[in-house]
Structures are given as C-alpha cells and as structure tokens.
Motif scaffolding. Structure first.
Motif, PDB file in Angstrom:
ATOM      1  N   MET A 279       1.232  -1.155   0.215  1.00  0.00           N
ATOM      2  CA  MET A 279       0.088  -0.004   0.376  1.00  0.00           C
ATOM      3  C   MET A 279       1.141   1.188   0.239  1.00  0.00           C
ATOM      4  O   MET A 279       1.846   0.995   1.074  1.00  0.00           O
ATOM      5  CB  MET A 279      -0.796   0.289   1.039  1.00  0.00           C
ATOM      6  N   ARG A 280       0.426   2.434  -0.917  1.00  0.00           N
ATOM      7  CA  ARG A 280       1.671   2.821  -1.256  1.00  0.00           C
ATOM      8  C   ARG A 280       0.702   4.702  -0.227  1.00  0.00           C
ATOM      9  O   ARG A 280      -0.698   4.749  -0.458  1.00  0.00           O
ATOM     10  CB  ARG A 280       1.303   3.715  -2.283  1.00  0.00           C
ATOM     11  N   ARG A 281       2.031   4.756   1.010  1.00  0.00           N
ATOM     12  CA  ARG A 281       0.675   6.333   1.335  1.00  0.00           C
ATOM     13  C   ARG A 281       2.260   7.508   0.917  1.00  0.00           C
ATOM     14  O   ARG A 281       3.171   7.196   1.131  1.00  0.00           O
ATOM     15  CB  ARG A 281       0.991   5.934   2.735  1.00  0.00           C
ATOM     16  N   PRO A 282       1.497   8.740   1.590  1.00  0.00           N
ATOM     17  CA  PRO A 282       2.328   9.771   1.257  1.00  0.00           C
ATOM     18  C   PRO A 282       3.244  10.110   1.760  1.00  0.00           C
ATOM     19  O   PRO A 282       5.000  10.498   1.302  1.00  0.00           O
ATOM     20  CB  PRO A 282       0.960  10.747   1.617  1.00  0.00           C
ATOM     21  N   ASP A 283       4.182   8.898   3.048  1.00  0.00           N
ATOM     22  CA  ASP A 283       4.808   8.617   3.643  1.00  0.00           C
ATOM     23  C   ASP A 283       5.827   7.315   3.847  1.00  0.00           C
ATOM     24  O   ASP A 283       7.083   7.510   3.953  1.00  0.00           O
ATOM     25  CB  ASP A 283       4.420   9.684   4.998  1.00  0.00           C
ATOM     26  N   ALA A 284       5.216   6.877   3.216  1.00  0.00           N
ATOM     27  CA  ALA A 284       5.737   5.788   3.191  1.00  0.00           C
ATOM     28  C   ALA A 284       4.522   4.695   1.983  1.00  0.00           C
ATOM     29  O   ALA A 284       3.791   4.881   1.386  1.00  0.00           O
ATOM     30  CB  ALA A 284       5.499   4.983   4.603  1.00  0.00           C
ATOM     31  N   THR A 285       5.453   3.216   1.921  1.00  0.00           N
ATOM     32  CA  THR A 285       5.291   2.165   1.245  1.00  0.00           C
ATOM     33  C   THR A 285       4.907   1.366   2.545  1.00  0.00           C
ATOM     34  O   THR A 285       5.624   0.624   3.336  1.00  0.00           O
ATOM     35  CB  THR A 285       6.067   1.671   0.312  1.00  0.00           C
ATOM     36  N   GLY A 332      -1.660  -3.613 -16.716  1.00  0.00           N
ATOM     37  CA  GLY A 332      -0.025  -2.675 -16.603  1.00  0.00           C
ATOM     38  C   GLY A 332      -1.011  -1.292 -16.402  1.00  0.00           C
ATOM     39  O   GLY A 332       0.172  -0.262 -16.286  1.00  0.00           O
ATOM     40  N   ARG A 333      -2.143  -0.814 -16.728  1.00  0.00           N
ATOM     41  CA  ARG A 333      -2.385   0.467 -16.298  1.00  0.00           C
ATOM     42  C   ARG A 333      -3.234   0.884 -14.561  1.00  0.00           C
ATOM     43  O   ARG A 333      -3.504   2.124 -15.160  1.00  0.00           O
ATOM     44  CB  ARG A 333      -3.793   0.680 -17.415  1.00  0.00           C
ATOM     45  N   ALA A 334      -2.712   0.392 -13.747  1.00  0.00           N
ATOM     46  CA  ALA A 334      -2.826   0.621 -12.854  1.00  0.00           C
ATOM     47  C   ALA A 334      -1.636   1.004 -12.041  1.00  0.00           C
ATOM     48  O   ALA A 334      -0.693   0.434 -12.221  1.00  0.00           O
ATOM     49  CB  ALA A 334      -3.801  -0.159 -12.025  1.00  0.00           C
ATOM     50  N   VAL A 335      -1.202   2.258 -11.668  1.00  0.00           N
ATOM     51  CA  VAL A 335       0.104   3.641 -10.924  1.00  0.00           C
ATOM     52  C   VAL A 335      -0.682   3.655  -9.510  1.00  0.00           C
ATOM     53  O   VAL A 335      -1.012   4.724  -9.473  1.00  0.00           O
ATOM     54  CB  VAL A 335       0.792   3.907 -12.064  1.00  0.00           C
ATOM     55  N   ASP A 336       0.041   2.463  -8.823  1.00  0.00           N
ATOM     56  CA  ASP A 336       0.306   3.216  -7.411  1.00  0.00           C
ATOM     57  C   ASP A 336      -1.543   3.883  -7.145  1.00  0.00           C
ATOM     58  O   ASP A 336      -2.245   4.698  -6.549  1.00  0.00           O
ATOM     59  CB  ASP A 336       0.500   5.038  -7.062  1.00  0.00           C
ATOM     60  N   GLY A 337      -2.706   2.605  -7.484  1.00  0.00           N
ATOM     61  CA  GLY A 337      -3.794   2.787  -6.931  1.00  0.00           C
ATOM     62  C   GLY A 337      -4.576   3.962  -7.995  1.00  0.00           C
ATOM     63  O   GLY A 337      -5.749   3.750  -7.579  1.00  0.00           O
TER      64      GLY A 337
END
Length: 355
Positions: A279-285, A332-337
């Motif tokens: 999961m990608r968050r603004p401050d961390a993975t 491959g069309r999804a990048v970081d949600g």
C-alpha cells in the motif's frame, strides 16, 4: 511458521533508468531463489537456490522470442536462439514459464483484434522446440495476466477488446471491464467470469489445489484528466469447478480498508486463504499480509524519501506460482492505486527464466 513470501526493496533516484531497475530487480529475485519456471530445491528444510540457465524475452523490436544465457559481470549474455513469429501471430505481449519446463506466450494484433496462445519447451542447449498453438487459445480480444495451474492443464487470464485505431501496438479499450477466463488446454473449452461497471482485475494466480483461482478486483471511479482512482480493492478466491459467472461472487480474502493509503498490489497465497500486498501512503510504503476472515496485518513500513522511488519484489518460499503477477490491472494500467487512461504498452511479463 514459514512465510509464503518475503519482500525485498530498493530505493532509486527518480532519474534512474527503468531498464537498470528491471535488471537489478531480476538479478535480486534470481539471487534469493524466487522461481517462475520450476521448483526451487529444498534439502532438510533449507533452500538450495539455483541460478537460471537461460533468459527468455519477447522481442518486440527484434525477434519474436529471444533466448539468452544470463548476464555476467563481463557482458549481457550470449544469444542462443531467435524465433520468428508464426504466420499472422502478432507481437508477443506476455511470456510465462509453466510447470514441467513448458512455456506459454500470448501474441496479439489489432487488425483484426486477436490473441493467439502458443506453448513450447526448450532443448537442453536452450533452443525453442515444439512451438504450437494451444487448443482453444485463439480469441478476438487482447489477453493479459497469464496464470497456469500446477498440472499445466488450465490457463487463466483476463481479456479486453481492442481500442479503436491504436497508435502503434494493440491497446485495450476504455472504459475497462474486468473479465476472467479459464481455458482447459486439453479440450479447448473456456469459461468466463465478469464484473459490471468500470473495473480492473489483476494478480491472477492459482492455489496449490489447482482448482481455486485468486484474483484482485477494483472499481475505477471516473475522473476528469488522465488518472482515475481505483476503489474497493478486493482479493477474492473462487472454486472454478463450481457454478456462477460473476467475479464478485468469489470468497473475499481481503478488502482494502478506508484511509489515505492506496493499495498497489494484493495477491492470494498458495493456500487459497491468505496473501500479501503493498500500500502506498504519502509518507511510506506499507507491506501487509492478510488471512480470510481476519484484519489486515502490517508487516513492514518503508519511509518514503524525497526524490526517490521504492521498488519491491516478493520472493517465494519455494512454491512456483506460474503466474504473471503484475498489479491491480493485468494490462498494466494501474499505478499506485490510480488507473492510467493513456495506455503505455503491456510492459509486464515480457521475459521468463529457464532453470
């Protein structure tokens, strides 16, 4: 308790070349023993890792399939074989290593819109042999997200119609519609599951029982501009021998929690009940695991540093998955949600390893 997968991460400056990143990731996966084309040997509970003998790639700007020896400190490896495409086969979009030393390729073209699936093996010295169409493997759509079961008799994948007037290579049409097909490679019969509304499907993978199929779906929320948020990310498992035709009818193994984080990957494990993801968050993975009927468990948090990219690869515990695990959208069309409406090419599973 043995973990089914362990994450390996790297940080790169944003200007680092994508090709260099791909080489480093592939080398690291090989070094820790993640297998695609065969079982990793186990001795007394300890893994004995084996380097690949050959690397296979889809030659989208060269040969249809290319076979090389692995790169070394002295060079990129030696070309062993170059295969020309069969008549009207289109370009190879994905190549998958399957059980028993077999390989599957999906070759697509846009005029007319069609994908043809082929199977082959390698000789002992690395030459392609026995290249032939798979029974029932020609279909008037694009194919992505190949996944083979452990017996090698059932192939799963997602499909999409071709976009009208693609600029170069074949491209899937918008808006996306999640669909999942299972092909019986012995009889040529096919069965399809689908979902209503703009949606994506990815992380298609078989459980070790050979009949339970896992997949991840997400709803694409229409938005002005290029990127559209992907919401309601859910990992499901379905028994492919039971009734039903809806993707959302499968058992729920994981559902993304509400919050600021965007799930970028979530994959069912070999047991058909648990799995892992990022999961990608603004401050961390955030790296997490999940089990059916239980809350998500965070296993690692990697702080995000300014002007860097964090790359993560999951290494298996020795069980081959025989799957093109490439994110929330198999095309491959999804990048970081977020769903990228401008298609940049398949870009995933264009290579495989032979041991």
């Amino acid at each position: 308790m043995r973990r089914e997968s362990e994450p390996v991460s790297w940080r790169f400056q944003r200007w680092a070349a994508p090709a260099a990143l791909a080489v480093l990731v592939a080398a690291a996966i090989a070094a820790v023993g993640a297998t695609v084309g065969g079982e990793t040997p186990q001795t007394a509970g300890r893994f004995v890792y084996q380097a690949p003998r050959f690397l296979l790639s889809a030659g989208r700007q060269g040969p249809w399939i290319e076979v090389r020896t692995p790169p070394t400190v002295n060079g990129p490896g030696r070309v062993v074989d170059m295969v020309r495409p069969p008549d009207s086969a289109g370009e190879v979009q994905e190549i998958l290593a399957g059980p028993g030393g077999s390989f599957v390729v999906a070759a697509s073209r846009s005029d007319p819109c069609e994908t043809r699936l082929f199977r082959f093996r390698l000789t002992g010295d690395g030459h392609v042999t026995g290249l032939a169409p798979i029974r029932g493997g020609t279909t008037p759509v694009l194919v992505a997200g190949l996944a083979m079961n452990r017996r090698g008799d059932r192939l799963a994948y997602t499909t999409a119609p071709c976009a009208p007037n693609p600029p170069q290579a074949p491209a899937p049409a918008n808006p996306p519609r999640a669909a999942l097909t299972v092909l019986d490679t012995a009889t040529g019969s096919r069965r399809t599951w689908s979902a209503a509304g703009p949606s994506v499907i990815g992380e298609i993978v078989w459980a070790r029982d050979g009949r339970t199929l896992g997949y991840t779906t997400g709803d694409v929320v229409p938005a002005a501009g290029r990127d559209a948020p992907i919401r309601n990310v859910t990992v499901r498992a379905t028994d492919t021998r039971e009734g039903g035709s809806g993707l959302r009818e499968g058992r729920v193994l994981f559902r993304a929690p509400d919050g600021p984080g965007a799930v970028s990957s979530a994959t069912m494990g070999p047991d058909g009940r648990s799995g892992y993801g990022t999961m990608r968050r603004p401050d961390a993975t955030v790296i997490f695991s999940f089990t059916e009927g239980k809350p998500m468990r965070v296993t690692s948090t990697i702080p995000q540093k300014p002007n860097t990219l964090t790359a993560i690869a999951f290494t298996t515990s020795g069980e081959p998955r025989y799957a093109c695990l490439n994110g929330l959208d198999a095309f491959g069309r999804a990048v970081d949600g977020a769903f990228q409406t401008a298609f940049a090419g398949f870009g995933h599973c264009g290579s495989a390893m032979a041991y």
